[in-house]
Scaffold this active site. Structure first.
Site, PDB file in Angstrom:
ATOM      1  N   HIS A 162       0.864  -1.182   0.000  1.00 45.87           N
ATOM      2  CA  HIS A 162       0.000   0.000   0.000  1.00 45.87           C
ATOM      3  C   HIS A 162       0.897   1.227   0.000  1.00 45.87           C
ATOM      4  O   HIS A 162       2.024   1.198   0.523  1.00 45.87           O
ATOM      5  CB  HIS A 162      -0.886   0.024   1.240  1.00 45.87           C
ATOM      6  CG  HIS A 162      -1.976  -0.990   1.229  1.00 45.87           C
ATOM      7  ND1 HIS A 162      -3.114  -0.857   1.985  1.00 45.87           N
ATOM      8  CD2 HIS A 162      -2.111  -2.166   0.558  1.00 45.87           C
ATOM      9  CE1 HIS A 162      -3.907  -1.889   1.786  1.00 45.87           C
ATOM     10  NE2 HIS A 162      -3.311  -2.703   0.923  1.00 45.87           N
TER      11      HIS A 162
ATOM     12  N   GLU B 152       0.916   3.890   1.751  1.00 46.06           N
ATOM     13  CA  GLU B 152       1.339   4.336   3.077  1.00 46.06           C
ATOM     14  C   GLU B 152       2.507   3.510   3.602  1.00 46.06           C
ATOM     15  O   GLU B 152       3.488   4.050   4.117  1.00 46.06           O
ATOM     16  CB  GLU B 152       0.189   4.239   4.086  1.00 46.06           C
ATOM     17  CG  GLU B 152      -1.019   5.056   3.737  1.00 46.06           C
ATOM     18  CD  GLU B 152      -2.091   4.253   2.985  1.00 46.06           C
ATOM     19  OE1 GLU B 152      -1.750   3.571   1.981  1.00 46.06           O
ATOM     20  OE2 GLU B 152      -3.255   4.298   3.398  1.00 46.06           O
TER      21      GLU B 152
END
Length: 149
Positions: A52, A54
């Site tokens: 992801h 993040e």
């Protein structure tokens, strides 16, 4: 730096996402406001379920920050509300702030479905500002899913 400026920068990063991946952009800024890292979702491109935006940005920021894995004083900026994995990673990395754009009512863990980052049982709770440029961020995701579903 104003939160809208930060989220606009994340939107610019999201625009560089591999076309097969969900267009999410994330940046990590150091305590002095300098950009430490940027990333996009890369699950499809890498075959890695943890890729992801993040998580990738936090990993890169930890290498750049110089304080090991602790991102004390740093801000995570992302175009979409983090999921449980990403919210947990932000808490464990000790980021001071999370700023995000679109809310994610199905999987969001920073106030929508869950609120991992404000759980009083945890030893670290970052400040959160959600919904910054939410309509612009949501439009990018809606456009992507309109062609992928």
């Amino acid at each position: 730096m104003a939160d809208t400026v930060l989220v606009r920068a994340a939107l610019a990063v999201a625009a560089t996402t591999n076309p097969a991946d969900v267009p999410v952009g994330a940046l990590v800024y150091g305590p002095d406001g300098t950009e430490l890292a940027r990333a996009t979702n890369a699950r499809e491109a890498t075959g890695d379920p943890t890729a992801h935006a993040e998580v990738l940005a936090l990993r890169a920021a930890a290498r750049a920050h110089g304080d090991g894995w602790r991102l004390t004083g740093c801000t995570l900026v992302v175009t979409l509300e983090p999921c449980t994995m990403c919210a947990g990673a932000a808490v464990l990395a000790r980021v001071d702030r999370i700023v995000f754009g679109a809310w994610e009512p199905r999987t969001g863990a920073v106030g929508s479905l869950w609120d991992v980052v404000r759980d009083r049982r945890l030893t670290h709770r970052p400040q959160v500002r959600g919904g910054v440029l939410r309509d612009e961020c949501a439009a990018v995701l809606e456009a992507f899913f309109s062609t992928h579903r």
